[in-house]
Motif scaffolding. Structure first.
Motif, PDB file in Angstrom:
ATOM      1  N   ALA A 108       1.116  -1.323   0.016  1.00  0.00           N
ATOM      2  CA  ALA A 108      -0.003   0.106  -0.269  1.00  0.00           C
ATOM      3  C   ALA A 108       1.205   1.015  -0.082  1.00  0.00           C
ATOM      4  O   ALA A 108       2.267   0.969   0.224  1.00  0.00           O
ATOM      5  CB  ALA A 108      -1.083  -0.192   0.920  1.00  0.00           C
ATOM      6  N   VAL A 109       0.408   2.453  -0.338  1.00  0.00           N
ATOM      7  CA  VAL A 109       1.380   3.821  -0.063  1.00  0.00           C
ATOM      8  C   VAL A 109       1.705   4.061   1.577  1.00  0.00           C
ATOM      9  O   VAL A 109       0.779   3.928   1.777  1.00  0.00           O
ATOM     10  CB  VAL A 109      -0.173   4.386  -0.842  1.00  0.00           C
ATOM     11  CG1 VAL A 109       1.184   5.948  -0.723  1.00  0.00           C
ATOM     12  CG2 VAL A 109       0.150   4.807  -2.128  1.00  0.00           C
ATOM     13  N   THR A 110       2.722   4.152   1.311  1.00  0.00           N
ATOM     14  CA  THR A 110       2.866   4.187   2.862  1.00  0.00           C
ATOM     15  C   THR A 110       3.140   5.504   3.460  1.00  0.00           C
ATOM     16  O   THR A 110       2.338   6.622   2.780  1.00  0.00           O
ATOM     17  CB  THR A 110       4.922   4.195   3.094  1.00  0.00           C
ATOM     18  OG1 THR A 110       5.301   5.663   2.356  1.00  0.00           O
ATOM     19  CG2 THR A 110       5.180   2.636   2.180  1.00  0.00           C
ATOM     20  N   PRO A 111       2.970   5.343   4.889  1.00  0.00           N
ATOM     21  CA  PRO A 111       2.931   6.735   5.185  1.00  0.00           C
ATOM     22  C   PRO A 111       3.609   7.868   5.337  1.00  0.00           C
ATOM     23  O   PRO A 111       3.888   8.862   5.205  1.00  0.00           O
ATOM     24  CB  PRO A 111       2.340   6.945   6.741  1.00  0.00           C
ATOM     25  CG  PRO A 111       2.539   5.481   7.426  1.00  0.00           C
ATOM     26  CD  PRO A 111       2.520   4.647   6.099  1.00  0.00           C
ATOM     27  N   GLU A 112       4.749   7.205   4.954  1.00  0.00           N
ATOM     28  CA  GLU A 112       5.827   8.120   4.459  1.00  0.00           C
ATOM     29  C   GLU A 112       5.303   9.010   3.548  1.00  0.00           C
ATOM     30  O   GLU A 112       6.160  10.881   2.999  1.00  0.00           O
ATOM     31  CB  GLU A 112       6.913   7.712   4.969  1.00  0.00           C
ATOM     32  CG  GLU A 112       7.910   7.168   5.967  1.00  0.00           C
ATOM     33  CD  GLU A 112       7.239   6.594   6.232  1.00  0.00           C
ATOM     34  OE1 GLU A 112       5.956   5.684   5.734  1.00  0.00           O
ATOM     35  OE2 GLU A 112       7.584   5.622   7.776  1.00  0.00           O
ATOM     36  N   THR A 113       5.714   8.458   2.115  1.00  0.00           N
ATOM     37  CA  THR A 113       4.091   8.267   0.964  1.00  0.00           C
ATOM     38  C   THR A 113       3.517   9.689   0.927  1.00  0.00           C
ATOM     39  O   THR A 113       3.511  11.274   0.723  1.00  0.00           O
ATOM     40  CB  THR A 113       4.123   7.567  -0.285  1.00  0.00           C
ATOM     41  OG1 THR A 113       5.695   6.494  -0.687  1.00  0.00           O
ATOM     42  CG2 THR A 113       4.393   7.789  -1.628  1.00  0.00           C
ATOM     43  N   ILE A 114       2.573   9.342   1.542  1.00  0.00           N
ATOM     44  CA  ILE A 114       1.739  10.415   2.171  1.00  0.00           C
ATOM     45  C   ILE A 114       1.896  11.498   2.606  1.00  0.00           C
ATOM     46  O   ILE A 114       1.751  13.153   2.259  1.00  0.00           O
ATOM     47  CB  ILE A 114       0.753   9.634   2.706  1.00  0.00           C
ATOM     48  CG1 ILE A 114      -0.049   8.052   2.524  1.00  0.00           C
ATOM     49  CG2 ILE A 114      -0.602  10.806   3.631  1.00  0.00           C
ATOM     50  CD1 ILE A 114      -0.568   7.283   3.229  1.00  0.00           C
ATOM     51  N   ALA A 115       2.923  11.424   3.964  1.00  0.00           N
ATOM     52  CA  ALA A 115       3.540  12.868   4.415  1.00  0.00           C
ATOM     53  C   ALA A 115       4.116  12.982   3.294  1.00  0.00           C
ATOM     54  O   ALA A 115       3.947  15.174   2.801  1.00  0.00           O
ATOM     55  CB  ALA A 115       4.301  12.616   5.189  1.00  0.00           C
ATOM     56  N   ALA A 116       5.363  13.294   2.170  1.00  0.00           N
ATOM     57  CA  ALA A 116       5.895  13.669   1.299  1.00  0.00           C
ATOM     58  C   ALA A 116       4.896  14.615   0.000  1.00  0.00           C
ATOM     59  O   ALA A 116       4.963  15.295  -0.090  1.00  0.00           O
ATOM     60  CB  ALA A 116       6.972  12.516   0.493  1.00  0.00           C
ATOM     61  N   VAL A 117       3.719  14.047   0.118  1.00  0.00           N
ATOM     62  CA  VAL A 117       2.744  14.521  -0.769  1.00  0.00           C
ATOM     63  C   VAL A 117       2.411  15.392   0.008  1.00  0.00           C
ATOM     64  O   VAL A 117       2.651  16.508  -1.033  1.00  0.00           O
ATOM     65  CB  VAL A 117       1.954  13.889  -1.277  1.00  0.00           C
ATOM     66  CG1 VAL A 117       0.741  14.190  -2.284  1.00  0.00           C
ATOM     67  CG2 VAL A 117       2.455  12.586  -2.111  1.00  0.00           C
ATOM     68  N   GLU A 118       1.645  15.544   0.638  1.00  0.00           N
ATOM     69  CA  GLU A 118       0.295  16.548   1.322  1.00  0.00           C
ATOM     70  C   GLU A 118       2.269  17.926   1.798  1.00  0.00           C
ATOM     71  O   GLU A 118       1.381  18.727   1.624  1.00  0.00           O
ATOM     72  CB  GLU A 118       0.822  15.685   3.050  1.00  0.00           C
ATOM     73  CG  GLU A 118      -0.435  15.053   2.735  1.00  0.00           C
ATOM     74  CD  GLU A 118      -1.386  14.577   4.101  1.00  0.00           C
ATOM     75  OE1 GLU A 118       0.085  14.795   5.588  1.00  0.00           O
ATOM     76  OE2 GLU A 118      -1.965  14.612   4.266  1.00  0.00           O
ATOM     77  N   ALA A 119       3.047  17.309   2.129  1.00  0.00           N
ATOM     78  CA  ALA A 119       4.593  18.684   2.456  1.00  0.00           C
ATOM     79  C   ALA A 119       4.502  19.856   0.899  1.00  0.00           C
ATOM     80  O   ALA A 119       4.505  20.001   1.050  1.00  0.00           O
ATOM     81  CB  ALA A 119       5.445  17.675   2.559  1.00  0.00           C
ATOM     82  N   ALA A 120       4.447  18.944  -0.234  1.00  0.00           N
ATOM     83  CA  ALA A 120       4.689  19.357  -1.575  1.00  0.00           C
ATOM     84  C   ALA A 120       3.206  19.903  -1.790  1.00  0.00           C
ATOM     85  O   ALA A 120       3.638  20.834  -1.873  1.00  0.00           O
ATOM     86  CB  ALA A 120       5.016  18.019  -2.709  1.00  0.00           C
ATOM     87  N   LEU A 121       2.017  19.930  -2.157  1.00  0.00           N
ATOM     88  CA  LEU A 121       0.973  20.069  -1.991  1.00  0.00           C
ATOM     89  C   LEU A 121       0.708  21.845  -0.957  1.00  0.00           C
ATOM     90  O   LEU A 121       0.742  22.516  -1.490  1.00  0.00           O
ATOM     91  CB  LEU A 121      -0.082  19.669  -1.260  1.00  0.00           C
ATOM     92  CG  LEU A 121      -0.119  18.497  -2.676  1.00  0.00           C
ATOM     93  CD1 LEU A 121      -1.613  17.852  -2.020  1.00  0.00           C
ATOM     94  CD2 LEU A 121      -0.287  18.711  -3.790  1.00  0.00           C
ATOM     95  N   GLN A 122       1.548  21.454   0.376  1.00  0.00           N
ATOM     96  CA  GLN A 122       1.609  22.790   0.993  1.00  0.00           C
ATOM     97  C   GLN A 122       2.673  24.002   0.560  1.00  0.00           C
ATOM     98  O   GLN A 122       2.339  24.649   0.873  1.00  0.00           O
ATOM     99  CB  GLN A 122       2.547  22.783   2.678  1.00  0.00           C
ATOM    100  CG  GLN A 122       1.109  21.759   3.372  1.00  0.00           C
ATOM    101  CD  GLN A 122       1.445  21.563   4.639  1.00  0.00           C
ATOM    102  OE1 GLN A 122       2.209  20.475   4.715  1.00  0.00           O
ATOM    103  NE2 GLN A 122       0.241  21.272   5.683  1.00  0.00           N
ATOM    104  N   GLY A 123       3.766  23.193  -0.374  1.00  0.00           N
ATOM    105  CA  GLY A 123       4.661  24.214  -0.956  1.00  0.00           C
ATOM    106  C   GLY A 123       3.304  24.986  -1.679  1.00  0.00           C
ATOM    107  O   GLY A 123       4.204  26.146  -2.574  1.00  0.00           O
ATOM    108  N   VAL A 124       2.430  24.089  -2.558  1.00  0.00           N
ATOM    109  CA  VAL A 124       1.708  25.353  -3.402  1.00  0.00           C
ATOM    110  C   VAL A 124       0.626  25.963  -3.183  1.00  0.00           C
ATOM    111  O   VAL A 124       0.424  26.654  -3.557  1.00  0.00           O
ATOM    112  CB  VAL A 124       1.169  24.206  -4.565  1.00  0.00           C
ATOM    113  CG1 VAL A 124       0.909  24.859  -5.550  1.00  0.00           C
ATOM    114  CG2 VAL A 124       2.386  23.445  -5.140  1.00  0.00           C
TER     115      VAL A 124
END
Length: 331
Positions: A108-124
Motif C-alpha cells: 500500500a502507499v506508505t505513510p512516508e509517501t503520504i506525508a511527502a505528498v502533503e508537504a509538496a502540496l503545502q508548498g503550492v
C-alpha cells in the motif's frame, strides 16, 4: 403544428443488403479489441490496483497543473489530480482529490509517501488542509475486479433469460451476442486509448447494457408484430420494415442522449470524464449493434413461422388481420 423530424416516417433503407459484411466488420473489431486487451491490458485505476485518495481543501483556487508538477517531482509513480465542483461549496472551499496508486513492490502507499505528498502540496498552497485520507489495499481491489466483472456477466445472463421468455431463443441469442459485442468493444477501446478503468466504468458498462438492450427490444418487438402481420413475406423484408419503422425513434433517442453526454464531457470535469466517454461510445456502438448485429444475427439464425392455411389464404386475398399466432406457432 409542425414537428421537427430528423428521419422521415416512411424510410425504406435496405439494412441487410450487405449484412454479412457488417457481421464480418464486427468480428474483426472484436478480434482487434481482444488482441489489444491481451497485449496492452487495461489502465486500472486505484479502485482495482490499490492506492490512496487524499481530499484537500484550500481558500485559493485549485491549480491542477501546479499540484501535478509538485507531486511528479517526488517520483512516486502514477497519480491523478482532479478538482471537485459542488454548488454547495462556498467561495473559500476549493476542493481537490489526489489519487496515488500503490507501487508494484509495495502492499500500500506508505505513510512516508503520504506525508511527502502533503508537504509538496503545502508548498503550492500554504493554507491547504487535508480533509480525509482513504486507502484501498490490494486484496480489496482484487475482490472489486472479480465482483465488477461478475456483475456485468450476471446482467448479460439475466438479459438472456428475459429475452428468451419474452420472445424466442433466436431473439435471445441475437440480443445477448449484441450486448457482448458492445461490452467487449468498449473494453477494447479503453485498452487501446489507455483511459483509466475504474468502478465508474463498470457502472458505464452496465448502463450501456441497459441502453443497448432497450433499443434492441424495441426493434425486436416490432419484428414480432410484423412477423404476424406479414406472414408470407421473407424474414429479411420483415426485418427491414421493422427497423425502418423504428428508425426515427432510434435516431431521436440517441441524439438527445448524446446532447446531454457531450455537455457532461465538456463541463463535467475529470472526475466523470471516463464514465461519460464510455457512455458516448456505448450510445454509438449500442445503436449500431441493435441494427447491424442483433438483427443480422436474427436473420442468420432464422425464425420459424407457422400459421394455419385459412390465415395464409386470407392474407393472399388481402383480408387478413393482425392477430396473435396460432397454437404451436413460433414467432
Amino acid at each position: 403544428m409542425r414537428h421537427l423530424r430528423l428521419v422521415k416516417d416512411d424510410t425504406s433503407f435496405d439494412f441487410f443488403k450487405h449484412w454479412k459484411l457488417w457481421l464480418g466488420i464486427s468480428g474483426v473489431m472484436l478480434v482487434l479489441a481482444m488482441v489489444s486487451f491481451g497485449v496492452r491490458g487495461l489502465n486500472y485505476g486505484i479502485d482495482f490496483m490499490g492506492g490512496t485518495t487524499i481530499r484537500t481543501e484550500s481558500a485559493q483556487p485549485v491549480d491542477v497543473g501546479a499540484y501535478r508538477q509538485a507531486i511528479d517531482a517526488l517520483g512516486i509513480g502514477d497519480s491523478t489530480i482532479s478538482e471537485v465542483f459542488d454548488p454547495s461549496f462556498g467561495p473559500e472551499q476549493n476542493v481537490a482529490m489526489v489519487r496515488i496508486q500503490a507501487q508494484d513492490d509495495e502492499e500500500a502507499v506508505t505513510p512516508e509517501t503520504i506525508a511527502a505528498v502533503e508537504a509538496a502540496l503545502q508548498g503550492v498552497a500554504p493554507d491547504i488542509r487535508f480533509v480525509s485520507v482513504e486507502s484501498v489495499g490490494p486484496k480489496v481491489s482484487g475482490e472489486l475486479i472479480q465482483t465488477a466483472f461478475l456483475a456485468v456477466a450476471l446482467a448479460i445472463g439475466a438479459v438472456l433469460v428475459y429475452i428468451w421468455l419474452r420472445f424466442e431463443w433466436q431473439f435471445a441469442v441475437g440480443a445477448v451476442l449484441a450486448l457482448v459485442h458492445d461490452v467487449l468493444l468498449t473494453i477494447g477501446v479503453f485498452s487501446e486509448v489507455g483511459i483509466r478503468f475504474d468502478l465508474s466504468i463498470i457502472a458505464a458498462l452496465l448502463t450501456i447494457v441497459g441502453y443497448s438492450l432497450n433499443d434492441t427490444v424495441v426493434v425486436f418487438d416490432r419484428v414480432r408484430e410484423n412477423l404476424i402481420k406479414y406472414k408470407k413475406r421473407p424474414l429479411k423484408e420483415v426485418l427491414n420494415i421493422s427497423i425502418n419503422e423504428t428508425l426515427s425513434r432510434t435516431i431521436m433517442t440517441s441524439l438527445t442522449t448524446l446532447l446531454a453526454l457531450f455537455a457532461l464531457f465538456a463541463l463535467g470535469g475529470d472526475v466523470i470524464r471516463g464514465f461519460v466517454f464510455a457512455m458516448i461510445w456505448g450510445v454509438f456502438v449500442g445503436t449500431y449493434s441493435s441494427i447491424f448485429v442483433a438483427s443480422a444475427l436474427l436473420l442468420w439464425l432464422g425464425v420459424k413461422r407457422d400459421w394455419s392455411k385459412p390465415d395464409a389464404e386470407a392474407e393472399a386475398n388481402g383480408t387478413s388481420k393482425a392477430k396473435g399466432p396460432s397454437a404451436g406457432a413460433s414467432v
